[in-house]
Design an enzyme around this catalytic site. Structure first.
Site, short mmCIF file in Angstrom:
data_model
loop_
_atom_site.label_atom_id
_atom_site.label_comp_id
_atom_site.label_asym_id
_atom_site.label_seq_id
_atom_site.Cartn_x
_atom_site.Cartn_y
_atom_site.Cartn_z
N GLU A 75 -28.16 -57.80 -79.53
CA GLU A 75 -28.06 -57.48 -80.96
C GLU A 75 -26.90 -56.54 -81.26
O GLU A 75 -26.31 -56.61 -82.34
CB GLU A 75 -29.37 -56.88 -81.47
CG GLU A 75 -30.52 -57.88 -81.55
CD GLU A 75 -31.32 -57.98 -80.25
OE1 GLU A 75 -30.89 -57.43 -79.22
OE2 GLU A 75 -32.38 -58.64 -80.28
N PHE A 137 -47.48 -54.35 -82.43
CA PHE A 137 -46.52 -54.82 -81.44
C PHE A 137 -45.13 -54.97 -82.09
O PHE A 137 -44.98 -55.62 -83.12
CB PHE A 137 -46.97 -56.17 -80.87
CG PHE A 137 -46.00 -56.73 -79.85
CD1 PHE A 137 -45.74 -56.03 -78.68
CD2 PHE A 137 -45.33 -57.92 -80.09
CE1 PHE A 137 -44.82 -56.53 -77.75
CE2 PHE A 137 -44.44 -58.42 -79.17
CZ PHE A 137 -44.17 -57.73 -78.00
N GLN A 138 -44.16 -54.32 -81.50
CA GLN A 138 -42.76 -54.33 -81.97
C GLN A 138 -42.60 -53.79 -83.38
O GLN A 138 -41.70 -54.19 -84.12
CB GLN A 138 -42.15 -55.73 -81.82
CG GLN A 138 -42.10 -56.15 -80.35
CD GLN A 138 -41.28 -57.41 -80.11
OE1 GLN A 138 -41.19 -58.27 -80.97
NE2 GLN A 138 -40.69 -57.50 -78.93
N LYS A 187 -42.94 -59.72 -92.17
CA LYS A 187 -43.20 -61.13 -91.86
C LYS A 187 -44.00 -61.81 -92.97
O LYS A 187 -43.76 -62.98 -93.28
CB LYS A 187 -43.95 -61.22 -90.53
CG LYS A 187 -43.83 -62.61 -89.91
CD LYS A 187 -44.28 -62.58 -88.48
CE LYS A 187 -44.20 -63.97 -87.87
NZ LYS A 187 -44.66 -63.96 -86.47
N MET A 500 -10.09 -42.51 -69.98
CA MET A 500 -9.91 -41.42 -70.93
C MET A 500 -10.67 -40.17 -70.49
O MET A 500 -10.18 -39.05 -70.63
CB MET A 500 -10.33 -41.84 -72.34
CG MET A 500 -10.03 -40.82 -73.40
SD MET A 500 -8.28 -40.37 -73.43
CE MET A 500 -7.64 -41.52 -74.64
C1 LIG Z 1 -20.85 -45.93 -75.54
C2 LIG Z 1 -19.95 -44.86 -75.06
N1 LIG Z 1 -20.25 -44.15 -73.97
C3 LIG Z 1 -19.41 -43.20 -73.52
C4 LIG Z 1 -18.25 -42.91 -74.19
C5 LIG Z 1 -17.32 -41.80 -73.71
N2 LIG Z 1 -16.03 -42.36 -73.29
C6 LIG Z 1 -14.95 -42.36 -74.09
S1 LIG Z 1 -13.62 -43.08 -73.40
C7 LIG Z 1 -14.46 -43.37 -71.98
C8 LIG Z 1 -13.79 -44.05 -70.81
C9 LIG Z 1 -13.49 -45.46 -71.07
O1 LIG Z 1 -13.17 -46.08 -69.87
P1 LIG Z 1 -12.62 -47.56 -69.84
O2 LIG Z 1 -13.45 -48.44 -70.69
O3 LIG Z 1 -12.40 -48.00 -68.45
O4 LIG Z 1 -11.23 -47.43 -70.62
P2 LIG Z 1 -9.92 -46.60 -70.28
O5 LIG Z 1 -10.06 -45.25 -70.88
O6 LIG Z 1 -9.80 -46.53 -68.79
O7 LIG Z 1 -8.84 -47.37 -70.92
C10 LIG Z 1 -15.77 -42.90 -72.07
C11 LIG Z 1 -16.75 -42.98 -70.97
C12 LIG Z 1 -17.98 -43.67 -75.35
N3 LIG Z 1 -16.90 -43.45 -76.10
N4 LIG Z 1 -18.82 -44.64 -75.75
#
Ligand SMILES: Cc1ncc(C[n+]2csc(CCOP(=O)(O)OP(=O)(O)O)c2C)c(N)n1
Lengths: 586, 183
Positions: A75, A137-138, A187, A500
């Site tokens: 979803e 439920f749900q 529903k 990042m």
């Molecule tokens: C759902 C979610 N969880 C954690 C983060 C924190 N976060 C921001 S950038 C990042 C790293 C992303 O790694 P990757 O997808 O390999 O991309 P890259 O930065 O290497 O291009 C994380 C963990 C986020 N933004 N969103």
């Protein structure tokens, strides 16, 4: 395709006629829902069925020719796909999900749409009204959960209220500052048979979507602009949402004002437009950030002074008078004190302002951005897009893909280094060319958003850049891409790290790489399992050939590019720092 | 840092399910505590009126009120300071009858505090006092020390503006005018 639309017209026409003649048909709540959606011009829905929405899906079976329902694999994917669809098409994205876990799975997408002002209507099944509040439920309190992250959230408990609620939902989602609306649809209401009549909504007494333009505000703004020696415009997504790109150009050209863009404001102006001085904020260009703290008048247009744009607020544009054009009164003064507020739709306010301001050129001031452009090119950009040795960089992949599409593609990004590199090095030649998760920064946004973007703009090439981390958050949507043959071009910029976060660990946490290295699967094999063409590239020499292969047809494609493992996105304004304290390459 | 003062927020809304939640989540997000809250149908049919008091700074209260005003089901929200309002609270006090009688002159207390007696039987009496917080609290403190208070309850503040502008009716009138002009 054509017959589809004819049918839609017929159904909507019949609803109108019935209402006019007072000969109302008695139909089920589910059918009322579908026909109401058709009256709102909906032809695409992203969804996932379940127990409490089965009656709606059963009705959908009879409308397969009128409505294109895309079955996603989760979803969350349905909501991001609806967002991608809405962002490129300007239409409202629509999702169907079931109650309970179906509804909780859409929270991320709803929150994302709220922060990024994306028009979306999510219709979630709910247990029968007689069971509400009993932990059936749900059963989950969907209205309670979603109220803080929607423009409007409403529970439909009786079939009589369905067409009213749909009309209102679409009006709220797309008017004023757009946003997500949730309808929690019990529903019993789906099954109940009642008279159907459709009245579109264009007025709610408690809701003023677009404030009236106040001539005194225009006058005051024009006066400040006319007196300015160093005016600077900050362009946000409001310009795109208001279809005000031409009005913006006319304004900037008449008054001779250079402009910077927020992340979501990218593509409001073409990349090579002379007054477009680039990207604002944390990983933006040096020029527009430095010049924000030099300008004497700042004209913020449909942007909200997000902390990723402003950095330290106590040191942000203190020397400047600030004019803020926005459709949302609650944005005025929220983060930055404003000298002149101009409320209204950017299309109208910009046109009114253009009429009032004097012709001007500010040649010297505009030219003064050049030295920063040169500095950034020498220190950062050249190395990133034309590296002479070493591993492939993210920037060069992005720029080559952009050029291979003649800069005409829609860019979709995931979140992380890939997002910032893609936003920086992709070039934009037309509006609505970037789909990215700005406010929420949702990893996993990319794949489903790209699917929605391709469905919303089938004639355009859609290129998604994502990291190896983000790809794995929603890669089950490859199943959707396979089933629907959605021709998205996916490029994984694979650095084997949560890049990042690793960058922050390198720069601010003594290179302590706590849980950011990833052992990845063979992505090409995964693509093969889904019947999606794929290639992996390690060497610079192979890159152009692989990109050409990817773009040669309109089929889905997965390009895996192994890029430098420890690349860094520069320039960088560290979080909470002043926007002129910009880190460049070591 | 601006000083924190007591602000009274007045909100007119449609009478829909879940409205209170829509309002309170805006305070929750910013970590603002609601001091008093009172809700009732307003003079205009179908429209509910909320009166909320909070301690906050002017800067913060402005932002919060705008965010409340922005909600689709809210017709109008604004804030006032005490000098701009006529306001009132009501308090009820349940006292053991024998203790109060033992005090001697009930008349004196009633005159001094301008109290009404709502209920009286051989076990307890219920006194009512209207007034500002300081006044209702003053009586509570006095009764607690002298005779003890079995139960005590105070309402949220209700308030009426001293302003000559009637913000909601003016707004509704202008909406009405616009709708008739357009259609
Ligand atoms: C759902 C979610 N969880 C954690 C983060 C924190 N976060 C921001 S950038 C990042 C790293 C992303 O790694 P990757 O997808 O390999 O991309 P890259 O930065 O290497 O291009 C994380 C963990 C986020 N933004 N969103």
């Amino acid at each position: 395709m054509k017959s589809k639309n004819n049918n839609i017209e017929e159904i909507a026409g019949q609803a109108r006629n019935d209402s006019a003649k007072g000969t109302k048909r008695i139909i089920s709540g589910s059918q009322i829902l579908i026909e109401s959606l058709i009256c709102e011009g909906v032809d695409t829905i992203f969804g996932y069925p379940g127990g409490q929405i089965i009656p709606v899906f059963d009705t959908l079976y009879d409308f397969k020719n009128e409505i294109n329902h895309i079955l996603t694999r989760h979803e969350q994917g349905a909501t991001h796909a609806a967002q991608g669809y809405a962002r490129v098409s300007g239409k409202v994205g629509v999702c169907f999900v079931t109650s309970g876990p179906g509804a909780t799975n859409v929270i991320t997408g709803i929150g994302d749409a709220m922060l990024d002002s994306t028009p979306m209507v999510v219709i979630a099944g709910q247990v029968g009204a007689n069971l509400l509040g009993t932990d059936a439920f749900q059963e989950i309190d969907v209205v309670g959960i979603t109220q803080p992250i929607t423009k409007w959230s409403y529970q439909i408990r009786r079939a009589e209220d369905i067409s009213w609620a749909i009309a209102r939902a679409f009006y709220i989602a797309r008017s004023g500052r757009p946003g997500p609306v949730v309808l929690d649809f019990t529903k019993n209401a789906q099954a109940q048979n009642v008279e159907f009549e459709y009245q579109p909504c264009d007025f709610i007494r408690s809701y003023i979507p677009v404030p009236e333009v106040n001539p005194a505000q225009i006058e005051a703004a024009a006066q400040l602009i006319d007196e300015a020696k160093k005016p600077f415009a900050l362009v946000g997504q409001g310009v795109i949402l208001g279809n005000a790109e031409e009005e913006l150009k006319a304004f900037l050209e008449k008054a001779g004002i250079p402009a910077g863009n927020t992340l979501l404001g990218l593509s409001a102006l073409p990349s090579d437009y002379p007054l477009n001085k680039g990207f604002l904020g944390m990983h933006g260009n040096i020029g527009p950030n430095m010049k924000t703290n030099e300008a004497d008048v700042i004209i913020a247009i449909g942007m909200r002074f997000d902390d990723r744009v402003t950095g330290d607020l106590t040191k942000y544009a203190k020397q400047a008078k600030i004019i803020h054009l926005d459709i949302d009164a609650s944005e005025i003064g929220k983060n930055v004190p404003v000298d002149v507020a101009v409320l209204g739709d950017a299309k109208e306010t910009l046109a009114a302002l253009t009429e009032k301001v004097k012709k001007n050129s500010h040649t010297e001031w505009i030219r003064s951005f050049d030295e920063y452009d040169k500095l950034e090119y020498d220190k950062v950009i050249r190395k990133e897009i034309h590296p002479e040795h070493g591993q492939i960089t993210m920037g060069e992949v992005v720029r080559r893909v952009s050029e291979a599409t003649e800069n005409k593609a829609v860019l979709v990004t995931d979140v992380g280094q890939n997002q910032m590199m893609a936003s920086r090095y992709f070039k934009y030649s037309q509006p609505r060319s970037i789909v990215t998760s700005g406010g929420l920064g949702t990893m996993g946004f990319g794949i489903p958003a790209a699917m929605g973007a391709k469905i919303g703009a089938p004639e355009r090439t859609v290129c998604l850049f994502c990291g190896d981390g983000g790809f794995q958050m929603t890669m089950q949507e490859l199943g959707t891409i396979m089933q629907e043959q959605i021709g998205v071009k996916i490029i994984i910029l694979n650095n084997h790290f949560l890049g990042m976060v690793r960058q922050w660990q390198e720069l601010f946490f003594d290179e302590r790489y706590s849980f950011t290295e990833m052992k990845n699967p063979d992505f090409v094999t995964i693509a093969r399992a889904y019947g999606i063409a794929s290639k992996e590239v390690n060497e610079r020499e192979e890159l152009d050939g692989a990109i050409n292969d990817m773009l040669q047809d309109d089929k889905p494609y997965l390009l895996v590019v192994n890029v430098e493992t420890k690349g860094l996105v520069y320039p960088m304004v560290p979080a909470g720092a002043c926007i002129t304290d910009i880190l460049l390459c070591d | 840092m601006q000083e924190s003062t007591l602000y009274t927020i007045t909100i007119f809304s449609e009478n829909t399910v879940g409205l209170l939640n829509q309002i309170t989540i805006i305070f929750t997000r910013r970590g603002i505590n609601i001091e008093t809250l009172s809700v009732s149908p307003s003079a205009i049919k179908g429209i509910h009126k909320f009166t909320i008091t909070v301690f906050s700074t002017k800067d913060m209260i402005e932002k919060v009120v705008q965010q409340i005003d922005k909600r689709v089901d809210i017709l109008k929200a604004y804030y006032s300071t005490d000098d701009e309002l006529v306001f009132q609270e009501i308090a009820l006090y349940k006292i053991a009858t024998n203790k109060l009688l033992a005090l001697g002159s009930i008349e004196e207390i009633i005159r001094k505090y301008n109290i009404q007696i709502l209920e009286m039987n051989e076990t307890f009496m219920v006194l009512q006092k209207t007034g500002h917080y300081k006044e209702t609290q003053g009586l509570f403190d006095e009764l607690k020390d002298s005779v003890g208070v079995l139960q005590f309850i105070r309402s949220g503040r209700i308030a009426i503006t001293k302003s000559k502008v009637e913000r909601l009716s003016d707004m509704l009138a202008s909406i009405e005018e616009k709708v008739t002009n357009e259609g």
